[in-house]
Enzyme design. Structure first.
Site, PDB file in Angstrom:
ATOM      1  N   ARG A  16      -3.702  -2.420  10.705  1.00 22.35           N
ATOM      2  CA  ARG A  16      -3.443  -2.244  12.184  1.00 22.35           C
ATOM      3  C   ARG A  16      -3.477  -3.432  13.022  1.00 22.35           C
ATOM      4  NH1 ARG A  16      -6.566   3.707  11.730  1.00 22.35           N
ATOM      5  NH2 ARG A  16      -4.633   4.757  11.095  1.00 22.35           N
ATOM      6  N   TYR A  63       4.377   3.215  12.517  1.00 27.45           N
ATOM      7  CA  TYR A  63       3.802   2.909  11.111  1.00 27.45           C
ATOM      8  C   TYR A  63       2.288   2.514  11.233  1.00 27.45           C
ATOM      9  CZ  TYR A  63       5.649  -1.786  10.967  1.00 27.45           C
ATOM     10  OH  TYR A  63       6.131  -3.207  11.225  1.00 27.45           O
ATOM     11  N   GLU A  64       1.550   2.535   9.981  1.00 26.32           N
ATOM     12  CA  GLU A  64       0.063   2.227  10.145  1.00 26.32           C
ATOM     13  C   GLU A  64      -0.731   3.246  11.094  1.00 26.32           C
ATOM     14  OE1 GLU A  64      -0.035   0.692   7.509  1.00 26.32           O
ATOM     15  OE2 GLU A  64       1.767  -0.426   7.468  1.00 26.32           O
ATOM     16  N   GLY A  65      -0.601   4.317  11.162  1.00 25.94           N
ATOM     17  CA  GLY A  65      -0.965   5.274  12.044  1.00 25.94           C
ATOM     18  C   GLY A  65      -0.191   5.420  13.395  1.00 25.94           C
ATOM     19  N   MET A 110       0.847  -1.176  -0.075  1.00 27.56           N
ATOM     20  CA  MET A 110       0.149   0.037   0.073  1.00 27.56           C
ATOM     21  C   MET A 110       0.847   1.104   0.208  1.00 27.56           C
ATOM     22  SD  MET A 110      -1.796  -0.078   3.721  1.00 27.56           S
ATOM     23  CE  MET A 110      -0.975  -0.242   5.168  1.00 27.56           C
TER      24      MET A 110
END
Length: 580
Positions: free
Chosen positions: A302, A438-440, A162
Site C-alpha cells: 500500500r 488494487y491493494e485495497g 501475493m
C-alpha cells in the site's frame, strides 16, 4: 513520449526534510546511510531508471506481455534491463544483511521504486511485489524458509507475488475457497497440497526471473469460515532442492492474461494451482493466521502503491511541461504583442502546470514522511509506528487519486494530441487508473482510517497528529484551520458518529487529512529551502508550496461538509428506486 529526467534534487530534499534521513543515520542500524551514500543511491538509481527502464515504457505499452504455450513473455529489452537491475543490486537496498541485503532504510528503497516507476510503472510492479514477499517471509517465515527463499528474492534472481483475490472473493478476502490439504506421507510430508484459482496476480508468470515465489492464501480442512480461517502458504513455481538448486516445475500454471486499460507490460495473471493434484506448498506462520501474515506484505504494498501516484504524477508533469514549452498557439491574453506564444504562457495552462507540480511534490512529501516513520517504527519507536499506520491509508488513497488527477491534467494540456495515443500522454492516465483500485480500493483505505486507525493509541494518535500540525502551522492560517477542522471531525467520528456515518464521510475526511499532512510537510520543505537547503530549488519550491497552501488546502477545507453529513441521505432511496 518525453524522456524521463530523475527529479533528484526534489527527492533528496524530501528524503532529508520529510523522512529525516540524517537523524536515521545517527542510529547504529542505519549508520551507513551517510549523506554521500544517500546522494549516490538517489542519483544512481535515477540514472539507471532513465537509461534502462524508461526506454521500454512505450514499447511495453504498445506490445504488452503475451502468453505463449504457458509462458508469459515480455517485449525485447525487458530481460536485459531486469538482469542489469539485479546485477547492480537495486533490489537489495533495504533488505536484511543476513540474507544478502544492504540493510539501508526503507526510505531509500522507496526512492528506488519511485525512480523506476516514474520511468516505467508497469515494469516496476515486478520488483515491487518481490519487496513485499521479502518482508512477509522476513517477519513470518521459518528459519528454513528464510534460508531457502530470501537470498535469491533479495538479490532479485527470483521474484515474488501475493495471491489473494479469487473469482468469488474480491475485496472480501474472507470468502476465498482455495484449499490446502496436509501431506502425511512421502517426500513432501509436512507440506500441503494446494488447490484453487487466483485472479489479478501481478507478474504471476514471466520469463525474467529464474523462479517465482508465490505467497498464496488458502484454507486448511475444518478451518473457520471468513477471514479467521485463512492460512498463508509459500508455493514456488519450481521446487527448490536441499542444495538450493531448482527442481521440477510445481503443479501451477497461468491460465490467461487480463486485457487491461493500462500497465500492459505488467502481466496480470489468472493462476491455477493443483490442476493435477500435485501443487506443493509450505505453511508460513501459524494455521489460520495467514491474513495477518499477508497484511505485512499488503501494508508494504500500500505504501508502494501510494508511491505510484507520485511516480505517474512526476512522469505526466514532465511530459506536460515539455509539450507546453514547445507548443505555440495564440498570443497571451492582455498582451499588446499579438505574436503567438508557447501555451505555457497562458494563464490557465500555468494554473494546470503549477497544480500538477504542487500535487506531485505534496504527495512526494507525504510518501517520504511515511517512509521515515516506518524506519523509526522498525527501530522500536512505537509512536512512529502508529503514525506510519495512520499515514498509510492517506498515502495510498490520496496519493493515487493525485496520480490520476495529474495524469488527466497532462492530457488536458496536450489538448486533442493528449486524447490520441501518438504523444504517449494518454498512457500515463491509463497506467494511473489501476492504482486507486488494487491493494485495497481507496474507499477501503478511507474506511480503514476512520475505523481501525482512528482507534490507535486509545483514539488519540490521529487527533494528536492533527493538533500538532495546527500548532506548528499557526502562521499558515488556512493549513492550521484545516488541521483543526480535521481534528474536530476525527473527534466527532470517534465519539459520536455511528459506523454508517463514519463510513459515509470517510473519503472526504481521508482527503482532508492527507492534504493536511502533505501541506505540513511541504511547509517544512519551504522552511528548509529558505534556510539554504537545496539551492537549486530556491526559486521554484516557494512557488509550488505557496500554490499548495493557498489553493489545494482551501479546497480540502470545503470537504468538511461531506465528511460530517452522515449516511441518512445516501439511503433516502431504496436500491430499486435508485436504479430506476
Amino acid at each position: 513520449m518525453t524522456p524521463f529526467t530523475p527529479p533528484t534534487a526534489d527527492q533528496l530534499l524530501a528524503i532529508r526534510v520529510n523522512a529525516g534521513i540524517d537523524e536515521l543515520a545517527q542510529t547504529e542500524r542505519f549508520a551507513h546511510a551517510e549523506p554521500d551514500l544517500v546522494e549516490a543511491i538517489v542519483a544512481g538509481v535515477g540514472q539507471f531508471a532513465a537509461g534502462e527502464f524508461a526506454p521500454l515504457n512505450r514499447k511495453g505499452d504498445l506490445e504488452g506481455a503475451k502468453l505463449e504455450n504457458g509462458v508469459v513473455r515480455l517485449p525485447d529489452g525487458f530481460d536485459a534491463a531486469y538482469r542489469a537491475y539485479v546485477e547492480q543490486g537495486w533490489n537489495a537496498i533495504a533488505s536484511p544483511i543476513a540474507h544478502g541485503g544492504q540493510g539501508l532504510p526503507f526510505t531509500l528503497a522507496c526512492n528506488v521504486l519511485e525512480n523506476l516507476g516514474a520511468a516505467n510503472m508497469a515494469f516496476t510492479l515486478l520488483p515491487m511485489l518481490s519487496v513485499g514477499a521479502i518482508e512477509a517471509l522476513e517477519h513470518h517465515g521459518s528459519n528454513d524458509q528464510q534460508a531457502k527463499y530470501l537470498p535469491k528474492l533479495v538479490s532479485g534472481e527470483w521474484s515474488g507475488t501475493m495471491n489473494l483475490t479469487e473469482p468469488a472473493a474480491g475485496s472480501d478476502v474472507g470468502a476465498l475457497r482455495s484449499v490446502a490439504e496436509p501431506i502425511v506421507n512421502g517426500p513432501h510430508a509436512g507440506k500441503y497440497l494446494i488447490t484453487g484459482q487466483k485472479i489479478y496476480i501481478t507478474w504471476g508468470e514471466h520469463d525474467l526471473a529464474a523462479n517465482i515465489i508465490h505467497l498464496v492464501l488458502a484454507r486448511l480442512p475444518g478451518a473457520p469460515e471468513g477471514s479467521r480461517g485463512i492460512s498463508l502458504f509459500v508455493v514456488p513455481k519450481y521446487h527448490v532442492n536441499e542444495d538450493g538448486s531448482l527442481g521440477p516445475h510445481n503443479d501451477l500454471r497461468c491460465v490467461s492474461l487480463e486485457h487491461k486499460l493500462g500497465i500492459n507490460a505488467s502481466p496480470t495473471c489468472v493462476m491455477s494451482y493443483g490442476d493435477n493434484g500435485e501443487c506443493i506448498g509450505e505453511l508460513v506462520g501459524q494455521p489460520n493466521k495467514g491474513l495477518a501474515a499477508m497484511f505485512t506484505m499488503m501494508n508494504n504494498a500500500r505504501i508502494n502503491v501510494g508511491n505510484q501516484g507520485v511516480q505517474i504524477g512526476e512522469r505526466a508533469t514532465q511530459q506536460a511541461l515539455a509539450y507546453a514549452r514547445d507548443r505555440v498557439q495564440s498570443a497571451r491574453a492582455g498582451s499588446p504583442d499579438k505574436t503567438p506564444v508557447a501555451i505555457i504562457e497562458h494563464p490557465d495552462v500555468r494554473r494546470m502546470i503549477l497544480r500538477m507540480k504542487a500535487l506531485t511534490e505534496g504527495s512526494r512529501a507525504l510518501l517520504y514522511y511515511c517512509a521515515g516513520q516506518v524506519d523509526r517504527g522498525n527501530l522500536g519507536d512505537e509512536a512512529a509506528k502508529n503514525r506510519s499506520e495512520l499515514i498509510v491509508p492517506m498515502l495510498k488513497a490520496w496519493g493515487t487519486d493525485i496520480g490520476v488527477e495529474v495524469a488527466g491534467l497532462g492530457i488536458q494540456i496536450h489538448g486533442g494530441m493528449g486524447f490520441v495515443e501518438e504523444t504517449g500522454a494518454a498512457q500515463h492516465w491509463r497506467d494511473s487508473r489501476i492504482a486507486p483500485i488494487y491493494e485495497g480500493t481507496n474507499g477501503i483505505q478511507a474506511a480503514d482510517l476512520v475505523t481501525r486507525k482512528l482507534g490507535l493509541d486509545g483514539g488519540e494518535a490521529l487527533v494528536t497528529l492533527l493538533d500538532t500540525i495546527a500548532v506548528e502551522a499557526a502562521e499558515e492560517f488556512a493549513l492550521s484551520a484545516l488541521a483543526r477542522d480535521c481534528a474536530n471531525v476525527a473527534r466527532w467520528m470517534r465519539d459520536e458518529a455511528s459506523l454508517d456515518d463514519r463510513l459515509a464521510g470517510s473519503v472526504p475526511f481521508c482527503t482532508m487529512a492527507a492534504v493536511t499532512v502533505a501541506g505540513w510537510q511541504l511547509m517544512k520543505q519551504a522552511e528548509a529551502v529558505a534556510a539554504g537547503a537545496a539551492p537549486e530549488l530556491a526559486a521554484i519550491k516557494p512557488v509550488t508550496v505557496r500554490f499548495f497552501l493557498d489553493r489545494i488546502v482551501p479546497e480540502a477545507a470545503g470537504l468538511k461538509a461531506g465528511a460530517v453529513a452522515g449516511a441518512e441521505l445516501l439511503y433516502a432511496l431504496p436500491a430499486e428506486a435508485l436504479v430506476g
